[in-house]
Design a protein around this motif. Structure first.
Motif, mmCIF file in Angstrom:
data_model
loop_
_atom_site.group_PDB
_atom_site.id
_atom_site.type_symbol
_atom_site.label_atom_id
_atom_site.label_comp_id
_atom_site.label_asym_id
_atom_site.label_seq_id
_atom_site.Cartn_x
_atom_site.Cartn_y
_atom_site.Cartn_z
ATOM 1 N N LYS A 103 0.681 -1.111 0.073
ATOM 2 C CA LYS A 103 0.091 0.015 -0.141
ATOM 3 C C LYS A 103 0.969 1.262 -0.086
ATOM 4 O O LYS A 103 1.782 1.468 0.880
ATOM 5 C CB LYS A 103 -0.887 -0.204 1.294
ATOM 6 C CG LYS A 103 -2.032 1.013 1.258
ATOM 7 C CD LYS A 103 -2.887 0.929 2.194
ATOM 8 C CE LYS A 103 -3.831 2.171 2.415
ATOM 9 N NZ LYS A 103 -4.700 1.967 3.597
ATOM 10 N N LEU A 104 0.776 2.003 -0.977
ATOM 11 C CA LEU A 104 1.680 3.290 -1.318
ATOM 12 C C LEU A 104 0.988 4.410 -1.049
ATOM 13 O O LEU A 104 -0.265 4.491 -1.396
ATOM 14 C CB LEU A 104 2.132 3.265 -2.543
ATOM 15 C CG LEU A 104 2.831 1.810 -3.043
ATOM 16 C CD1 LEU A 104 3.453 2.096 -4.541
ATOM 17 C CD2 LEU A 104 4.371 1.910 -1.979
ATOM 18 N N TRP A 105 1.589 5.429 -0.356
ATOM 19 C CA TRP A 105 1.063 6.799 -0.078
ATOM 20 C C TRP A 105 1.955 7.758 -0.805
ATOM 21 O O TRP A 105 3.112 7.517 -0.962
ATOM 22 C CB TRP A 105 1.092 7.061 1.588
ATOM 23 C CG TRP A 105 0.112 6.010 2.258
ATOM 24 C CD1 TRP A 105 0.500 5.008 2.736
ATOM 25 C CD2 TRP A 105 -1.239 6.409 2.619
ATOM 26 N NE1 TRP A 105 -0.779 4.324 3.526
ATOM 27 C CE2 TRP A 105 -1.736 5.265 3.588
ATOM 28 C CE3 TRP A 105 -1.946 7.593 2.798
ATOM 29 C CZ2 TRP A 105 -2.867 5.439 4.091
ATOM 30 C CZ3 TRP A 105 -3.176 7.719 3.408
ATOM 31 C CH2 TRP A 105 -3.739 6.386 4.143
ATOM 32 N N GLU B 224 3.643 1.023 3.136
ATOM 33 C CA GLU B 224 3.351 0.448 4.392
ATOM 34 C C GLU B 224 4.014 -0.890 4.258
ATOM 35 O O GLU B 224 4.445 -1.636 3.518
ATOM 36 C CB GLU B 224 2.074 0.160 4.544
ATOM 37 C CG GLU B 224 1.163 1.452 4.532
ATOM 38 C CD GLU B 224 -0.221 1.259 5.214
ATOM 39 O OE1 GLU B 224 -0.776 0.032 5.016
ATOM 40 O OE2 GLU B 224 -0.938 2.200 5.365
ATOM 41 N N PRO B 225 4.469 -1.225 5.612
ATOM 42 C CA PRO B 225 4.305 -0.507 6.902
ATOM 43 C C PRO B 225 5.336 0.634 6.954
ATOM 44 O O PRO B 225 6.450 0.753 6.334
ATOM 45 C CB PRO B 225 4.849 -1.612 7.970
ATOM 46 C CG PRO B 225 5.732 -2.622 7.233
ATOM 47 C CD PRO B 225 5.311 -2.397 5.626
ATOM 48 N N LEU B 226 4.674 1.585 7.418
ATOM 49 C CA LEU B 226 5.486 3.071 7.299
ATOM 50 C C LEU B 226 6.682 3.132 8.450
ATOM 51 O O LEU B 226 6.354 3.695 9.660
ATOM 52 C CB LEU B 226 4.567 4.129 7.809
ATOM 53 C CG LEU B 226 3.411 4.042 6.997
ATOM 54 C CD1 LEU B 226 2.207 5.166 7.262
ATOM 55 C CD2 LEU B 226 3.645 4.433 5.277
ATOM 56 N N GLU B 227 7.606 2.188 8.278
ATOM 57 C CA GLU B 227 8.834 2.325 9.105
ATOM 58 C C GLU B 227 10.012 3.086 8.888
ATOM 59 O O GLU B 227 10.764 3.055 9.819
ATOM 60 C CB GLU B 227 9.230 0.765 9.216
ATOM 61 C CG GLU B 227 8.267 -0.187 9.466
ATOM 62 C CD GLU B 227 8.813 -1.779 9.301
ATOM 63 O OE1 GLU B 227 9.722 -1.982 8.496
ATOM 64 O OE2 GLU B 227 8.248 -2.714 9.665
ATOM 65 N N ASP B 228 9.846 3.796 7.784
ATOM 66 C CA ASP B 228 11.014 4.822 7.473
ATOM 67 C C ASP B 228 10.857 6.340 8.344
ATOM 68 O O ASP B 228 10.099 6.469 8.814
ATOM 69 C CB ASP B 228 11.189 5.139 6.057
ATOM 70 C CG ASP B 228 11.541 3.825 5.078
ATOM 71 O OD1 ASP B 228 12.131 2.977 5.960
ATOM 72 O OD2 ASP B 228 11.032 3.498 3.902
ATOM 73 N N CYS B 229 11.949 6.866 8.496
ATOM 74 C CA CYS B 229 12.053 8.265 8.771
ATOM 75 C C CYS B 229 12.343 9.393 7.745
ATOM 76 O O CYS B 229 13.024 8.734 6.937
ATOM 77 C CB CYS B 229 13.154 8.257 10.043
ATOM 78 S SG CYS B 229 12.450 7.304 11.370
ATOM 79 N N LEU C 30 3.226 18.501 7.152
ATOM 80 C CA LEU C 30 3.463 17.236 6.672
ATOM 81 C C LEU C 30 2.225 16.611 6.658
ATOM 82 O O LEU C 30 1.235 16.653 7.280
ATOM 83 C CB LEU C 30 4.440 16.398 7.515
ATOM 84 C CG LEU C 30 5.833 17.046 7.815
ATOM 85 C CD1 LEU C 30 6.318 16.067 8.637
ATOM 86 C CD2 LEU C 30 6.559 17.195 6.458
ATOM 87 N N CYS C 31 1.868 15.782 5.570
ATOM 88 C CA CYS C 31 0.722 15.045 5.753
ATOM 89 C C CYS C 31 0.738 13.671 4.653
ATOM 90 O O CYS C 31 1.589 13.876 3.602
ATOM 91 C CB CYS C 31 -0.666 15.791 5.330
ATOM 92 S SG CYS C 31 -0.588 16.560 3.549
ATOM 93 N N LEU C 32 0.251 12.752 4.875
ATOM 94 C CA LEU C 32 0.154 11.514 3.883
ATOM 95 C C LEU C 32 -1.256 11.749 3.179
ATOM 96 O O LEU C 32 -2.255 11.794 3.839
ATOM 97 C CB LEU C 32 0.338 10.125 4.594
ATOM 98 C CG LEU C 32 1.267 9.911 5.284
ATOM 99 C CD1 LEU C 32 1.308 8.716 6.492
ATOM 100 C CD2 LEU C 32 2.517 9.503 4.125
#
Length: 942
Positions: free
Chosen positions: A497-499, A562-567, A633-635
């Protein structure tokens, strides 16, 4: 062979869990005035699962705010995705001028269960109010929060539920007139929203409809003695794909005889229209500019156009078995296999490592070494392995003496430990939805040459049955046409799943700028953002001389998966000198960024900048204060992250699930096989070979067939299904040659592409089967080359064609945010490349992995690359557009140079006539135009 039927344990008592659906009616905007005084007194009625509830009435307010929560009990949580939630807005006549006889309708919204969110994931969504009929005048939108949760059921709640529901039904209607009117309206609405099953679309008898259960991977239908007539029609589109030059061995083309036509379908009680098969020729236009390209003979590899084929759906005994119950895999031919499940053994003679041999008249396989569980004796090894051997029941019935031999051996000494023999004519036949066959213990009889005659050497637990590729044990079984290697199994994959991550850099304050700058030199401060392998940099910031702050107000967009694990890493750099100086950085976890699904405003936040040596941030940071930066910032959940080209995209749904619309149908694909594939590698002393497999992609779902080794005519016969949300989408099917099955982990050799085809869903007629053979074409430096043919069967099952599909054609192709805040062309290309890399990296971590070269080829990642063929084609197009101007210039130049004296003299005479007698020329033109006008008038009168 006697088998014991498998009896499962009685099901456990149902868990006392009850699902609740909560509908929070927040507000409505810009509704229509209906009270005769320029306003409306609105209230909302929510209907779900035979439960009706309403909100309070807001007196004379065109933008009413309720903030009321209505909860409903979900009777069937498993089928909640197919339930409908009806939200209707009315004007209360009691607060009007007294002239209305009933409550005025202000709009409605219909929401399906697939759009519901779990508690904690919900968001405020504004739905536009829809009309009740064509002549209704509706405007405005309503804001709702919809979510569900599970809770422990209570006996008191179950007992008192009926009374509470009766109370709500009595509390719903304010007047008897409104009660009768709304009940009649509710009945009409239910009749209009009824969707007939696919059987009614095919004109089948309505008294025994089949129940269709749709899953993500298969479609099952109830057992009925109906024969579904299937008509075959040519899909109207085949797209030739360009491929990079490959090292392909040339081999002779095998001539395959035509397959016998399938028997005509049995008569049906309903009226079915049969269409004759049509073969659409590929139209190859000659490029402008003369005889540059000429086709003087037929291509050596056969015709390049698709053709209709007759697919056998079974014959003889197999056909009789299909008539007994409708097969869920009805687009492919059933392939019979002899399944042998080896579980474990006990009481074996002393051995170091036992293995099992399985032998028939046509196959010989060997199991993996046995495994001994800790704490158990060495004479009780376990295998837990399934073999699927190609089997033909008709041949076994004719010969009558076919046997199956299963023997145990010692791997170290190759000594015989015992065996058991079965007559294949007595092996039972199993076909889902039957339960798995229970394994049984069989006596292992020792060999008379090595041991005493009749000695029992232990027991082995196994099960033997005859099934097809539909068997649930087939995907993980060792198949006779594909070796037991992880890279050869059939699998289903899901894209991540991409944002879209939008980063708006606003302002930075208190930066430590170097003081020794040259006079009249403004510092060049830029912000660099990095997310994984993606990076972007802002332009030069404008400095405020009074406060010393820097301003940008610039957007940067990244792709987050996802999973949104990056910074997200932001670095503020001073690029005044040649060497960039880092002024500070900030790290923001992507999982902590707010998500939005529309264009609502997201507030900005200040983030403290840190240095390399330690943290900043004032008293608690432990380091010096380096400044701060303001970010928004927003997804973005309202966009669709494009990973394919827009004109061949297979999915246009936005990222946020709350915005998904219900599916309009099911796309079924049966991958039958391939014919005449060219050799792609050399094995066994230079012999050409091809180990091919298929990959199909539609939406977020990827499927991969098993690998058929050493065959130029592989037969897969695998069927897959997808849910269709938009008819203007494309199904992509590619064929590849497997190289990873021969390479180890250190030498990861990529698979070789053979070719691919694309089929547009919008060109498929509903509930009709298209069984066709498509050529696999690639473009090489030597020209167009045919690599073989692929045979597929496609069906688009749409139960409600007119209301849903026609409404989908009337909607924009992309989600709403693409038109409110559109992305640039160059920005879309960069984001698409990033999305392709993320999908390829995600699928490469699966087992078996789907190689990056396969993903990039299926997604056309190199479509924007420069190509000599594309350059020539574009040049010919430009020449074709300007050909008339070039021809006119050449004609005038020939007249000027007296290349044709007669033409030059006539042109000069015409010029003199135009110059001296312009009126005669006008009269002559009118004389020519008058008969033409008279003829057109007579034709119109006739």
């Amino acid at each position: 062979m006697n088998t014991t039927p498998f009896h499962s344990d009685p099901p456990p008592p149902p868990s006392r869990i009850q699902r609740k659906l909560v509908v929070e009616v927040v507000e409505a905007r810009n509704i229509l005035p209906k009270d005769g005084q320029g306003s409306s007194s609105a209230y909302v009625v929510v209907d779900f699962d035979a439960q009706k509830k309403r909100t309070s009435t807001k007196f004379r307010d065109l933008n009413p705010v309720w903030n009321e929560m209505l909860d409903f009990a979900v009777s069937d949580p498993k089928n909640m995705d197919y339930d409908e939630l009806d939200v209707e807005v009315y004007n209360d006549k009691r607060f009007g001028n007294g002239g209305g006889r009933k409550n005025h309708f202000l709009g409605r919204v219909k929401i399906y269960g697939s759009q519901f969110s779990r508690r904690g994931e919900e968001g405020l969504v504004y739905f536009p109010l829809e009309k009740k009929s064509v002549f209704s005048w509706i405007r405005g939108e309503i804001g709702l929060k919809i979510y569900y949760y599970d809770q422990a059921a209570d006996d008191d709640m179950a007992v008192g539920g009926g009374g509470q529901q009766q109370q709500q039904q009595q509390q719903f209607h304010p007047t008897p007139e409104q009660d009768a009117d709304e009940q009649h309206h509710h009945q009409q609405q239910q009749q209009q929203q009824f969707h007939p099953p696919p059987q009614q679309m095919m004109n089948l008898p309505p008294e025994k409809p089949n129940v269709v259960v749709v899953e993500e991977g298969r479609v099952f239908e109830s057992a009925q003695n109906h024969s579904y007539p299937e008509t075959h029609q040519q899909p109207p589109m085949v797209i030739v794909e360009e491929s990079q030059p490959q090292q392909v061995m040339q081999g002779p083309n095998d001539n395959h005889p035509q397959r016998p036509p399938s028997p005509p379908p049995p008569p049906s009680t309903g009226e079915v229209h049969y269409y004759p098969p049509e073969v659409r020729k590929m139209q190859v236009g000659r490029p402008p500019g003369g005889d540059r390209i000429r086709v003087t003979k037929r291509p050596p590899n056969g015709d390049y156009s698709p053709r209709v084929i007759n697919s056998k759906t079974g014959g003889g005994e197999a056909t009789m078995e299909k008539k007994a119950h409708h097969h869920p895999y009805n687009l492919v031919e059933p392939m019979q296999y002899l399944f042998v499940r080896i579980v474990k053994a006990r009481g074996l003679p002393p051995n170091e490592s036992a293995y099992v041999k399985v032998r028939t008249s046509n196959h010989f396989v060997r199991s993996k070494p046995a495994v001994n569980r800790p704490g158990e004796s060495a004479d009780s090894p376990e295998w837990n392995q399934v073999f699927a051997l190609g089997h033909n029941r008709s041949d076994s019935a004719v010969t009558g003496g076919a046997t199956l031999e299963i023997s145990a051996w010692d791997a170290s000494s190759e000594s015989f430990l015992g065996g058991v023999c079965f007559d294949l004519s007595e092996v039972p036949v199993r076909d889902p939805p039957d339960s798995p066959l229970a394994p049984q213990w069989y006596r292992l009889e020792g060999s008379a040459a090595d041991q005493n005659s009749g000695r029992v050497s232990g027991d082995i637990q196994l099960s033997v049955w005859i099934g097809t590729q539909v068997d649930e044990a087939f995907p993980e079984a060792w198949s006779s046409d594909a070796p037991h290697v992880a890279h050869t199994r059939s699998k289903v994959y899901q894209s991540p799943k991409l944002w879209y991550l939008r980063v708006t850099v606003l302002e930075a304050q208190d930066l430590h700028i170097a003081p020794n700058l040259p006079p009249l030199t403004a510092p060049e401060v830029r912000v660099k953002a990095q997310l994984g392998f993606q990076s972007a940099r802002t332009r030069r910031g404008s400095m405020n001389n009074h406060s010393g702050s820097f301003h940008w107000h610039e957007d940067m967009i990244f792709v987050a998966g996802e999973p949104l694990e990056d910074c997200l890493v932001l670095m503020v750099e001073d690029r005044t000198t040649k060497e960039a100086t880092l002024l500070g950085h900030a790290m923001i976890p992507v999982s902590s960024i707010e998500q939005r699904i529309d264009e609502r405003f997201v507030p900005s936040k200040w983030h403290t900048l840190e240095v390399e040596g330690g943290g900043g941030g004032g008293p608690g940071g432990g380091g010096p204060y380096c400044g701060r930066i303001s970010l928004r910032l927003c997804l973005e959940g309202g966009y669709h992250v494009l990973e394919e080209a827009a004109h061949v995209c297979s999915d246009f749904r936005p990222t946020a699930k709350q915005l998904w619309k219900p599916p309009i149908g099911i796309l079924e694909l049966g991958i039958l096989g391939a014919r005449g594939l060219l050799p792609m590698k050399a094995k066994n002393g230079g012999k050409g070979s091809t180990d091919s497999y298929c990959v199909a992609k539609y939406g977020k779902k990827w499927v991969r067939t098993r690998t058929i080794t050493d065959s130029f005519d592989p037969r897969w016969h695998e069927q897959y299904t997808w849910q269709v949300y938009d008819p203007c989408t494309v199904l992509t099917v590619g064929v590849f040659d497997n190289w990873r099955m021969f390479s180890d982990a250190s030498d990861d050799r990529p698979d070789t592409r053979i070719g691919k085809i694309r089929i547009r869903v919008s060109t498929l007629e509903s509930n009709k089967v298209y069984t066709n053979s498509y050529p696999l074409l690639v473009l090489l430096p030597s020209g167009l080359k045919k690599m073989g043919e692929i045979e597929v069967a496609v069906r688009f099952a749409c139960p409600s064609l007119l209301p849903d599909v026609c409404a989908a054609y009337g909607q924009p192709l992309l989600p709403r945010m693409h038109y409110i805040r559109p992305l640039g062309v160059a920005q879309q290309d960069a984001l698409r490349e990033a999305a392709t890399k993320m999908v390829a990296a995600w699928l490469a971590r699966a087992e078996p992995p789907l190689g990056p070269e396969v993903v990039r080829y299926m997604l056309d990642a190199d479509s924007h690359a420069w190509s000599m063929r594309k350059s020539k084609a574009n040049w010919y197009r430009i020449v074709g557009v300007l050909a008339w101007a070039v021809g006119l210039a050449k004609w005038l130049d020939n007249i000027r140079r007296w290349r044709n004296p007669v033409t030059t003299v006539l042109v000069h005479i015409l010029y003199l006539v135009l110059h001296f007698e312009p009126a005669e020329i006008g009269m002559l033109a009118r004389c020519f135009c008058t008969p033409i006008k008279i003829g057109l008038m007579l034709k119109a009168v006739a």
